[in-house]
Design an enzyme around this catalytic site. Structure first.
Site, PDB file in Angstrom:
ATOM      1  CB  THR A   1      35.278  13.948 -48.095  1.00 52.10           C
ATOM      2  OG1 THR A   1      35.114  14.096 -49.462  1.00 52.10           O
ATOM      3  CG2 THR A   1      33.659  14.203 -47.487  1.00 52.10           C
ATOM      4  CG  ASP A   2      37.341  16.723 -52.012  1.00 55.72           C
ATOM      5  OD1 ASP A   2      36.443  15.842 -51.814  1.00 55.72           O
ATOM      6  OD2 ASP A   2      38.090  16.742 -53.114  1.00 55.72           O
ATOM      7  CD  GLU A   3      32.128  13.973 -52.568  1.00 51.78           C
ATOM      8  OE1 GLU A   3      30.954  14.187 -52.709  1.00 51.78           O
ATOM      9  OE2 GLU A   3      32.686  12.989 -52.779  1.00 51.78           O
TER      10      GLU A   3
ATOM     11  CE1 TYR B   1      30.803  10.505 -47.897  1.00 49.65           C
ATOM     12  CE2 TYR B   1      31.107  11.580 -49.936  1.00 49.65           C
ATOM     13  CZ  TYR B   1      31.697  10.977 -48.652  1.00 49.65           C
ATOM     14  OH  TYR B   1      32.918  10.815 -48.274  1.00 49.65           O
TER      15      TYR B   1
ATOM     16  CE  LYS C   1      32.960  11.834 -43.661  1.00 48.69           C
ATOM     17  NZ  LYS C   1      33.616  10.760 -42.676  1.00 48.69           N
TER      18      LYS C   1
END
Length: 323
Positions: free
Chosen positions: A125-127, A149, A153
């Site tokens: 994810t970009d997060e 979260y 990741k």
């Protein structure tokens, strides 16, 4: 290709399985999913009788179960979607995120190494990059996650890449922006807002609604992963974006317009803890290789809203079950 998809009953995984079955006539796909609240067999009801497709209920943290699937179905390629992915849930309890996203990914990587897997795509994810007020992140930028979260990741990304650098397991990591499309669990912004409006409810916007995300249609995401299965280089990370940065309020206005509603349906609520203001990816690395989004935001959003209108049988039991 004997493909194992983990988390294939989830939103992106189920769309990916459908895309691969449609695009690759000779493929065989095994779907390993433990069926958490967000794993829904109904997502793949239309392909469950396809002889090229097999579903196995099992946990990616269970090494014996993973080994059994890799052996029984002669797997040579893995696309690893399985993850806990809802930020609000990670704020309430981060333990399952660490278990699934970190330990589960480690289990998959170690089993893949033992079984001589030809290609392992780890979907992220970009997060993991964190928030930025301006500019866009490239693949070599430092990771700076801010929620339990995104931190879990980021940890799984580093584990995946370490298996290439240490063991030469042919791993690639993909980092996508916010996905939208059919079969997305209705706790996420777009399906929640669409279905709330269909039920005559208000739509809750965090803070002022000015947080910015780049929006990627799920079918474009599936096309990108398919492309990278053929063209990605082991040990590399690839950003996948839609090139459509929108504030949450702009997304809401689009949904209101498509459903012929007005701003009286908006309810502003207390902002999320540690709410990142803006995510933005530079995905020119992938573009230079020959991939581009195929769907415009307007056509994909229109199709998405229409899908939820047409498929109340799918989302209503999920919303009623979570209340």
């Amino acid at each position: 290709m004997h493909l194992l998809v983990t988390g294939g009953c989830g939103f992106i995984g189920s769309n990916f399985i459908r895309h691969m079955l449609e695009s690759h006539p000779d493929i065989s796909i095994t779907n390993l999913d433990v069926l958490t609240y967000a794993g829904n067999p109904a997502n793949l009801r239309d392909v469950e009788d396809d002889p090229r497709y097999t579903f196995v209920q099992g946990d990616i943290c269970d090494r014996s179960a993973v080994d059994g699937v890799l052996d029984q179905y002669h797997i040579n390629t893995i696309v690893h979607f399985a993850a806990e992915s809802h930020v609000d849930r990670s704020i309430a309890d981060g333990s399952v995120f660490v278990k699934t996203n970190v330990l589960g990914t480690f289990t998959m990587l170690d089993a893949a190494l033992a079984h001589g897997i030809d290609r392992f795509v780890h979907v992220s994810t970009d997060e993991v990059y964190g928030s930025t007020p301006d500019g866009s992140f490239v693949e070599t930028d430092n990771l700076n996650p801010s929620s339990p979260y995104s931190s879990s990741k980021a940890g799984s990304d580093l584990l995946a890449l370490s298996y290439w650098h240490t063991h030469q397991l042919p791993v690639i990591v993909t980092r996508c922006t916010n996905n939208y499309g059919p079969y997305q669990y209705p706790e996420k912004l777009i399906p929640l807002f669409v279905t709330n409006l269909m039920e005559g409810k208000k739509v809750p916007i965090y803070g002022t609604g000015q947080n910015v995300r780049d929006w990627l249609y799920v079918l474009d995401h599936c096309r990108a992963i398919d492309f990278l299965l053929e063209n990605g280089q082991p040990g590399e990370a690839y950003n996948i974006g839609g090139g459509e940065e929108k504030t949450n309020l702009e997304i809401t206005d689009t949904i209101l317009r498509l459903l012929d509603k007005d701003e009286s349906a908006i309810e502003y609520v207390e902002d999320r803890k540690g709410h990142d203001f803006r995510y933005s990816l530079d995905f020119s690395k992938l573009r230079k290789m020959g991939w581009e989004p195929a769907f415009s935001f307007d056509e994909a959003m229109t199709a998405t809203v229409q899908w939820y209108i047409d498929n109340e049988w799918w989302w209503r039991p999920l919303k009623e079950g979570s209340q």
